[in-house]
Design a protein around this motif. Structure first.
Motif, PDB file in Angstrom:
ATOM      1  N   UNK A  50      -8.231  14.103   8.395  1.00 12.37           N
ATOM      2  CA  UNK A  50      -8.049  12.665   8.186  1.00 12.37           C
ATOM      3  C   UNK A  50      -8.801  12.292   6.913  1.00 12.37           C
ATOM      4  N   UNK A  51      -8.100  11.606   6.024  1.00 15.10           N
ATOM      5  CA  UNK A  51      -8.714  11.192   4.756  1.00 15.10           C
ATOM      6  C   UNK A  51      -9.686  10.038   5.014  1.00 15.10           C
ATOM      7  N   UNK A  52     -10.869  10.165   4.463  1.00 16.64           N
ATOM      8  CA  UNK A  52     -11.908   9.148   4.606  1.00 16.64           C
ATOM      9  C   UNK A  52     -11.727   8.092   3.520  1.00 16.64           C
ATOM     10  N   UNK A  53     -11.790   6.815   3.888  1.00 19.01           N
ATOM     11  CA  UNK A  53     -11.636   5.783   2.865  1.00 19.01           C
ATOM     12  C   UNK A  53     -12.996   5.371   2.295  1.00 19.01           C
ATOM     13  N   UNK A  54     -12.965   4.571   1.256  1.00 23.50           N
ATOM     14  CA  UNK A  54     -14.190   4.186   0.546  1.00 23.50           C
ATOM     15  C   UNK A  54     -15.138   3.374   1.417  1.00 23.50           C
ATOM     16  N   UNK A  55     -14.597   2.522   2.265  1.00 25.62           N
ATOM     17  CA  UNK A  55     -15.465   1.712   3.142  1.00 25.62           C
ATOM     18  C   UNK A  55     -16.237   2.625   4.092  1.00 25.62           C
ATOM     19  N   UNK A  56     -15.566   3.652   4.597  1.00 22.24           N
ATOM     20  CA  UNK A  56     -16.225   4.582   5.519  1.00 22.24           C
ATOM     21  C   UNK A  56     -17.328   5.374   4.813  1.00 22.24           C
ATOM     22  N   UNK A  57     -17.033   5.896   3.623  1.00 19.68           N
ATOM     23  CA  UNK A  57     -18.062   6.645   2.892  1.00 19.68           C
ATOM     24  C   UNK A  57     -19.210   5.725   2.485  1.00 19.68           C
ATOM     25  N   UNK A  58     -18.894   4.536   2.042  1.00 20.77           N
ATOM     26  CA  UNK A  58     -19.922   3.572   1.655  1.00 20.77           C
ATOM     27  C   UNK A  58     -20.820   3.240   2.852  1.00 20.77           C
ATOM     28  N   UNK A  59     -20.213   3.085   4.023  1.00 25.77           N
ATOM     29  CA  UNK A  59     -20.995   2.815   5.236  1.00 25.77           C
ATOM     30  C   UNK A  59     -21.927   3.979   5.544  1.00 25.77           C
ATOM     31  N   UNK A  60     -21.407   5.199   5.402  1.00 26.72           N
ATOM     32  CA  UNK A  60     -22.241   6.384   5.640  1.00 26.72           C
ATOM     33  C   UNK A  60     -23.420   6.400   4.660  1.00 26.72           C
ATOM     34  N   UNK A  61     -23.153   6.144   3.387  1.00 28.76           N
ATOM     35  CA  UNK A  61     -24.226   6.160   2.380  1.00 28.76           C
ATOM     36  C   UNK A  61     -25.249   5.055   2.640  1.00 28.76           C
ATOM     37  N   UNK A  62     -24.774   3.879   3.086  1.00 28.47           N
ATOM     38  CA  UNK A  62     -25.706   2.805   3.446  1.00 28.47           C
ATOM     39  C   UNK A  62     -26.581   3.238   4.623  1.00 28.47           C
ATOM     40  N   UNK A  63     -25.969   3.930   5.596  1.00 27.57           N
ATOM     41  CA  UNK A  63     -26.725   4.457   6.731  1.00 27.57           C
ATOM     42  C   UNK A  63     -27.733   5.513   6.294  1.00 27.57           C
ATOM     43  N   UNK A  64     -27.345   6.346   5.317  1.00 27.68           N
ATOM     44  CA  UNK A  64     -28.252   7.370   4.788  1.00 27.68           C
ATOM     45  C   UNK A  64     -29.459   6.711   4.118  1.00 27.68           C
TER      46      UNK A  64
END
Length: 160
Positions: A50-64
């Protein structure tokens, strides 16, 4: 680099398990399932990918950032709908609390040289005349350098 590639590299570098990735999303007030994480980690050719969208990656980075630096007071940052390499680089710099010298050292671990002026151009606002777009090669080398710094046992594999 795709969002999935970036997530895979960060997950490997920090040795995060799928459950920890779910917890990092939760730190950014986003709920994801183990199944979603597993689907993002699949190879592009896999039918379950499943392709990850920018909002999902951005959320992960904010969580990191929240994991590494602690949650900031007040309202949490909103995930970015359009995520550039510059923004990914900036979020990783914040999460890892890196100064310019630290980043240059990390890039050298990956045998990539960059001047301090070239580096600062990536962290400027896009409308600044000295702004420079961060290419995939630079982000890839930065991620490799972080991996080599945090997982030195991988260094023998990289130096062929």
């Amino acid at each position: 680099m795709t969002n999935n590639d970036i997530l895979r590299r960060i997950r490997y570098t920090f040795d995060f398990k799928d459950k920890e990735v779910v917890e990092i999303f939760a730190l950014a007030d986003v709920t994801v399932t183990l199944e979603q994480v597993a689907a993002w980690m699949k190879r592009d050719e896999d039918e379950a990918f499943v392709k990850m969208n920018s909002i999902e990656l951005s959320s992960f980075l904010n969580g990191l950032i929240n994991l590494k630096r602690g949650k900031r007071d007040g309202e949490q940052p909103q995930p970015d709908a359009h995520l550039s390499n510059n923004m990914v680089f900036q979020k990783l710099r914040i999460a890892l609390n890196l100064k310019a010298e630290d980043i240059l050292e990390i890039l050298e671990l990956a045998n990539f040289r960059l001047s301090k002026h070239e580096l600062s151009a990536f962290f400027r606002k896009p409308d600044n005349k000295h702004y420079r777009q961060c290419k995939d090669q630079i982000l890839r080398n930065f991620l490799m350098g972080v991996q080599l710094k945090l997982r030195p046992e991988d260094q023998t594999e990289y130096q062929d």
